[in-house]
Design a protein around this motif. Structure first.
Motif, short mmCIF file in Angstrom:
data_model
loop_
_atom_site.label_atom_id
_atom_site.label_comp_id
_atom_site.label_asym_id
_atom_site.label_seq_id
_atom_site.Cartn_x
_atom_site.Cartn_y
_atom_site.Cartn_z
N MET A 1 63.67 56.30 32.74
CA MET A 1 62.30 55.87 32.74
C MET A 1 62.10 54.84 31.62
N ALA A 2 61.30 53.83 31.89
CA ALA A 2 61.08 52.75 30.94
C ALA A 2 60.33 53.24 29.71
N ASN A 3 60.65 52.61 28.59
CA ASN A 3 59.89 52.86 27.37
C ASN A 3 59.22 51.55 27.00
N TYR A 4 57.96 51.45 27.30
CA TYR A 4 57.23 50.22 27.06
C TYR A 4 56.78 50.15 25.62
N LEU A 5 57.21 49.10 24.91
CA LEU A 5 56.82 48.91 23.52
C LEU A 5 55.67 47.93 23.38
N LYS A 6 55.61 46.98 24.32
CA LYS A 6 54.53 45.99 24.30
C LYS A 6 54.03 45.79 25.72
N ILE A 7 52.75 46.05 25.91
CA ILE A 7 52.13 45.97 27.23
C ILE A 7 51.08 44.86 27.19
N ALA A 8 51.24 43.87 28.05
CA ALA A 8 50.28 42.77 28.14
C ALA A 8 49.34 43.03 29.31
N VAL A 9 48.10 42.65 29.14
CA VAL A 9 47.13 42.76 30.23
C VAL A 9 46.40 41.43 30.36
N ALA A 10 46.34 40.95 31.60
CA ALA A 10 45.66 39.68 31.90
C ALA A 10 44.16 39.95 32.04
N ILE A 11 43.37 39.21 31.28
CA ILE A 11 41.92 39.41 31.26
C ILE A 11 41.21 38.11 31.63
N ASP A 12 40.48 38.13 32.76
CA ASP A 12 39.60 37.00 33.08
C ASP A 12 38.15 37.47 33.16
N PHE A 13 37.93 38.72 32.77
CA PHE A 13 36.62 39.37 32.72
C PHE A 13 36.02 39.65 34.09
N SER A 14 36.85 39.57 35.13
CA SER A 14 36.43 40.01 36.45
C SER A 14 36.47 41.54 36.46
N GLU A 15 35.87 42.14 37.46
CA GLU A 15 35.88 43.60 37.59
C GLU A 15 37.31 44.13 37.66
N GLN A 16 38.16 43.44 38.42
CA GLN A 16 39.55 43.85 38.57
C GLN A 16 40.31 43.78 37.24
N SER A 17 40.06 42.74 36.46
CA SER A 17 40.79 42.62 35.19
C SER A 17 40.32 43.67 34.18
N LEU A 18 39.07 44.06 34.27
CA LEU A 18 38.58 45.12 33.38
C LEU A 18 39.17 46.48 33.77
N LYS A 19 39.41 46.68 35.07
CA LYS A 19 40.13 47.88 35.51
C LYS A 19 41.57 47.85 35.00
N ALA A 20 42.18 46.68 35.05
CA ALA A 20 43.54 46.53 34.54
C ALA A 20 43.58 46.81 33.03
N PHE A 21 42.55 46.36 32.31
CA PHE A 21 42.46 46.62 30.88
C PHE A 21 42.41 48.13 30.60
N GLU A 22 41.61 48.84 31.38
CA GLU A 22 41.51 50.30 31.20
C GLU A 22 42.86 50.97 31.44
N ARG A 23 43.54 50.56 32.49
CA ARG A 23 44.84 51.15 32.81
C ARG A 23 45.88 50.80 31.75
N ALA A 24 45.88 49.55 31.31
CA ALA A 24 46.83 49.12 30.28
C ALA A 24 46.58 49.86 28.97
#
Length: 139
Positions: A1-24
């Motif tokens: 299983m992966a060990n993520y040390l740095k997680i990037a999240v793309a934010i354009d302030f759309s509803e979908q990107s804010l959901k991605a922010f929450e998950r990230a």
């Protein structure tokens, strides 16, 4: 299983990107990872007048930096150990696929572009195809 040390999240302030922010944010807490918030001002969508483009891009960059700062505070309050941010002007697809030292990129399935909302967004599709790390697309 992966060990993520740095997680990037793309934010354009759309509803979908804010959901991605929450998950990230959840994943960054789970993996004790650094969360990198990435906002890209899409210069391709600007008109042809270059002087206007530069002023507009700088205004958007300043506005997005303030919004990203608030998201960074929210992530820290939620329990993320470290948050970094990047606000760039350019092509989102290119910038997101060339992030250094990132183990996972999280992005929304669609962004602010109306045409992208019809299917998997072109930015998400490009990131999924060309990133050198794992990619999570959030719906």
């Amino acid at each position: 299983m992966a060990n993520y040390l740095k997680i990037a999240v793309a934010i354009d302030f759309s509803e979908q990107s804010l959901k991605a922010f929450e998950r990230a944010s959840q994943l960054a807490i789970q993996y004790h990872a650094t969360l990198l918030l990435v906002s890209v001002i899409d210069t391709k969508s600007f008109g042809a007048a270059s002087a206007y483009d530069l002023k507009y891009a700088e205004a958007l960059k300043k506005e997005n930096s303030s919004k990203i700062e608030k998201l960074a505070k929210d992530a820290l309050q939620a329990g993320v150990k470290e948050v970094e941010s990047v606000v760039e002007a350019g092509l989102p697809k290119a910038i997101l696929t060339q992030l250094p030292d990132v183990d996972l990129i999280v992005c929304g399935a669609t962004g602010l572009n109306r045409m992208e909302k019809m299917l998997l967004g072109s930015v998400a599709e490009k990131v999924a195809r060309h990133a050198s790390c794992d990619v999570l697309i959030v719906r």
